[in-house]
Design an enzyme around this catalytic site. Structure first.
Site, PDB file in Angstrom:
ATOM      1  N   GLY A 234      23.699   1.314  17.224  1.00  0.00           N
ATOM      2  CA  GLY A 234      24.122   2.570  16.628  1.00  0.00           C
ATOM      3  C   GLY A 234      23.593   2.828  15.232  1.00  0.00           C
ATOM      4  O   GLY A 234      23.961   3.820  14.605  1.00  0.00           O
TER       5      GLY A 234
ATOM      6  N   GLU B 133      22.728  -4.855  18.763  1.00  0.00           N
ATOM      7  CA  GLU B 133      22.005  -4.192  19.845  1.00  0.00           C
ATOM      8  C   GLU B 133      21.336  -2.895  19.391  1.00  0.00           C
ATOM      9  O   GLU B 133      21.673  -1.816  19.883  1.00  0.00           O
ATOM     10  CB  GLU B 133      22.982  -3.875  20.975  1.00  0.00           C
TER      11      GLU B 133
ATOM     12  N   GLY C 164      18.863   0.083  19.349  1.00  0.00           N
ATOM     13  CA  GLY C 164      17.913   0.732  20.259  1.00  0.00           C
ATOM     14  C   GLY C 164      17.094   1.717  19.451  1.00  0.00           C
ATOM     15  O   GLY C 164      15.937   1.494  19.109  1.00  0.00           O
ATOM     16  N   ARG C 165      17.770   2.813  19.075  1.00  0.00           N
ATOM     17  CA  ARG C 165      17.142   3.872  18.284  1.00  0.00           C
ATOM     18  C   ARG C 165      16.430   3.320  17.037  1.00  0.00           C
ATOM     19  O   ARG C 165      15.322   3.743  16.717  1.00  0.00           O
ATOM     20  CB  ARG C 165      18.246   4.847  17.844  1.00  0.00           C
TER      21      ARG C 165
ATOM     22  N   ARG D 244      17.889  16.246  23.175  1.00  0.00           N
ATOM     23  CA  ARG D 244      18.862  15.903  22.135  1.00  0.00           C
ATOM     24  C   ARG D 244      19.281  17.103  21.281  1.00  0.00           C
ATOM     25  O   ARG D 244      20.410  17.184  20.834  1.00  0.00           O
ATOM     26  CB  ARG D 244      18.332  14.769  21.258  1.00  0.00           C
TER      27      ARG D 244
ATOM     28  N   TYR E 176      23.094  17.461  21.565  1.00  0.00           N
ATOM     29  CA  TYR E 176      23.846  16.943  20.413  1.00  0.00           C
ATOM     30  C   TYR E 176      23.690  17.789  19.166  1.00  0.00           C
ATOM     31  O   TYR E 176      24.125  17.376  18.100  1.00  0.00           O
ATOM     32  CB  TYR E 176      23.346  15.542  20.033  1.00  0.00           C
TER      33      TYR E 176
ATOM     34  N   CYS F  46      13.459  28.010  31.253  1.00  0.00           N
ATOM     35  CA  CYS F  46      14.229  29.236  31.454  1.00  0.00           C
ATOM     36  C   CYS F  46      15.664  29.001  31.021  1.00  0.00           C
ATOM     37  O   CYS F  46      16.568  28.870  31.855  1.00  0.00           O
ATOM     38  CB  CYS F  46      14.168  29.653  32.910  1.00  0.00           C
TER      39      CYS F  46
ATOM     40  N   TYR G 199      15.663   7.998  23.224  1.00  0.00           N
ATOM     41  CA  TYR G 199      16.481   8.998  23.927  1.00  0.00           C
ATOM     42  C   TYR G 199      15.755  10.311  24.181  1.00  0.00           C
ATOM     43  O   TYR G 199      16.384  11.364  24.256  1.00  0.00           O
ATOM     44  CB  TYR G 199      17.814   9.226  23.181  1.00  0.00           C
TER      45      TYR G 199
HETATM   46  C1  PLP Z   1      23.754   2.871  23.264  1.00  0.00           C
HETATM   47  C2  PLP Z   1      24.167   1.489  22.964  1.00  0.00           C
HETATM   48  C3  PLP Z   1      23.449   0.732  22.062  1.00  0.00           C
HETATM   49  C4  PLP Z   1      22.273   1.264  21.292  1.00  0.00           C
HETATM   50  O1  PLP Z   1      22.583   2.319  20.473  1.00  0.00           O
HETATM   51  P1  PLP Z   1      21.488   2.838  19.414  1.00  0.00           P
HETATM   52  O2  PLP Z   1      22.133   4.018  18.782  1.00  0.00           O
HETATM   53  O3  PLP Z   1      20.266   3.199  20.175  1.00  0.00           O
HETATM   54  O4  PLP Z   1      21.239   1.715  18.465  1.00  0.00           O
HETATM   55  C5  PLP Z   1      23.824  -0.570  21.857  1.00  0.00           C
HETATM   56  N1  PLP Z   1      24.875  -1.106  22.531  1.00  0.00           N
HETATM   57  C6  PLP Z   1      25.580  -0.401  23.421  1.00  0.00           C
HETATM   58  C7  PLP Z   1      26.687  -1.045  24.130  1.00  0.00           C
HETATM   59  C8  PLP Z   1      25.264   0.909  23.675  1.00  0.00           C
HETATM   60  O5  PLP Z   1      25.980   1.612  24.553  1.00  0.00           O
END
Ligand code: PLP
Length: 463
Positions: free
Chosen positions: A278, A320, A322-323, A360, A364, A391, A421
């Site tokens: 996150g 964890e 990702g982004r 997004r 969002y 459209c 994403y």
């Molecule tokens: C979505 C998610 C992430 C990654 O979130 P990012 O915003 O991309 O860092 C990590 N752990 C869990 C459990 C998630 O659902």
């Protein structure tokens, strides 16, 4: 979801008060390194290059729209997270942000682990050779088939999300003669987004088992009794696009509190805690994300301090992101199709993609920046809305931006920070074909996910 990060005033005004939106002071040809991948720059002719290749060459060779991913930047960011957390912690890349076999191999080579949350993501990870013990399997409704595949493959952990799943995974593992390593995902009553976190009542969501009312403690009690499970820790993920560490502070405090209760009740000290992902990135120049080493230091200090005061040995931490790894490494390259000035309002710039390659903004209210990348321009800035070709009037890529007033059909635009994403949430709305992902490095480009074709569409349509 996102805060107002635009210099141009109210975000929800449909009709703009004349003169309210003032042109930005900064040079529209400048590329803020905060929002662009590391190797992005302009060549002597003013054409944007990435990994040593011009966007005009990329557009010619691979077409538009296309996601252009800077491999060196991806590896740098992955390595920065790995190094920041050192050997006492694990970094799991959240595959849902963007997953392909090439990405899995880069992660493997850089020493990261991988989160998956579906059979499809698991299949991609295994196909690329990620060792199963470095894969974590997430999700609030994993099917029995998915669970069985994960257990058979020998994934390092399954993150349990409900009471029913605790029993489901335990039985499946036992019937396969295995003991599955699991974490239990709890909700700690904290939800964080961007600059704030809210510390009340956010158990009202589909993920996790609430700490409130003793439910998480009950989940642990049940899981500890099942032979098919080895409970290795507690998992908490509090939100997305977070800049403020105080949400993690409260979450860590509550997770450690649960570890202490578990120790007191069962005499067991669970060895791991996972604080989720996150962490935020810069979508526009107004965003100020933290560096991985700052995040690692803050999280490690928080957990260590909380454990000391609870007289617990500090558990192994995992995170964890990702982004924060893939997001900034890619931009979407579009060609301008039409430029439509609406008197007294703004100019609508239509590009050859849209909500099918970046949902997004519509989903969002996310904010992005955009730049003219096929040339520079000294023309006066004009207020634009960059829209797609679908459209649907909500088909907006960049809601408010300034671009040079001489923008014309055929110009190339790029929207930075679309690595996360965007391709992973892409759709075929209007039977628009999903763009390729082209990775560039040291003057060479290669397609890592090819462009969809009409044949691909028709193959699924069995008539
Ligand atoms: C979505 C998610 C992430 C990654 O979130 P990012 O915003 O991309 O860092 C990590 N752990 C869990 C459990 C998630 O659902």
């Amino acid at each position: 979801m996102s805060r107002s990060a635009h210099p141009a005033g109210p975000r929800h005004a449909d009709v703009l008060p004349e003169g309210h939106y003032t042109a930005p002071a900064e040079d529209l040809n400048a590329l803020d390194p905060k929002v662009w991948a590391h190797t992005v720059g302009r060549d002597a002719d003013g054409v944007v290059t990435v990994g040593g290749i011009t966007v005009t060459q990329l557009a010619e060779e691979y077409g538009t729209p296309a996601y252009i991913l800077d491999e060196a930047d991806f590896r740098d960011r992955a390595r920065a997270w790995r190094t920041a957390f050192g050997t006492d912690a694990d970094v799991f890349y959240a595959g849902k942000a963007f997953l392909s076999r090439a990405v899995v191999r880069w992660l493997d080579e850089e020493g990261l682990n991988l989160d998956v949350c579906s059979g499809g993501e698991l299949a991609t990870a295994l196909a690329a050779g990620m060792p199963a013990e470095r894969i974590a399997f997430h999700g609030n409704n994993k099917s029995p088939e998915e669970i069985e595949r994960a257990v058979r493959a020998g994934v390092g952990r399954i993150v349990l999300d409900s009471f029913q799943e605790i029993v489901r995974v335990a039985h499946l593992a036992q019937s396969l003669g295995k003991r599955q390593r699991v974490q239990i995902r709890i909700t700690v009553g904290v939800e964080a987004h961007t600059h704030e976190f809210i510390a009340t009542a956010h158990e009202d969501q589909k993920f996790g088992i609430p700490l409130a009312g003793g439910q998480a403690a009950e989940a642990v009690r049940r899981a500890l009794q099942l032979d098919g499970l080895e409970v290795i820790g507690i998992h908490s993920h509090i939100g997305s696009q977070i800049f403020d560490m105080s949400g993690f502070e409260v979450a860590a405090h509550r997770v450690v509190g649960l570890l202490k209760d578990i120790r007191d009740e069962h005499g067991v000290e669970l060895p791991e805690i996972d604080l989720g992902g996150g962490l935020g990135i810069a979508y526009t120049s107004d965003d100020d994300p933290r560096e991985p080493h700052e995040i690692a230091k803050a999280l490690t200090e928080i957990v260590t301090r909380e454990c000391e005061s609870a007289r617990l040995a500090t558990p192994r931490i995992s995170v964890e992101p990702g982004r924060a790894i893939v997001g900034p490494t890619a931009f979407t390259l579009y060609e301008v199709g039409t430029v439509k000035p609406l008197d007294g309002l703004r100019t609508y710039v239509s590009v050859d993609g849209g909500m099918s390659d970046n949902i997004r903004t519509a989903l969002y209210d996310a904010e992005y920046s955009v730049a003219l990348v096929s040339r520079t321009s000294d023309a006066e800035p004009m207020l634009v809305r960059v829209v797609g070709k679908h459209c649907e009037s909500g088909d907006i890529v960049v809601k408010d931006a300034f671009l040079p007033g001489d923008l014309a059909p055929g110009d190339l635009l790029a929207v930075p920070a679309t690595g996360a994403y965007c391709r992973s949430m892409a759709s075929n709305y209007n039977h628009v074909l999903r763009p390729p992902v082209v990775s560039v490095r040291d003057g060479a480009a290669r397609v890592i996910v090819r462009r969809e074709t009409e044949e691909d569409l028709l193959r699924l349509d069995v008539g």
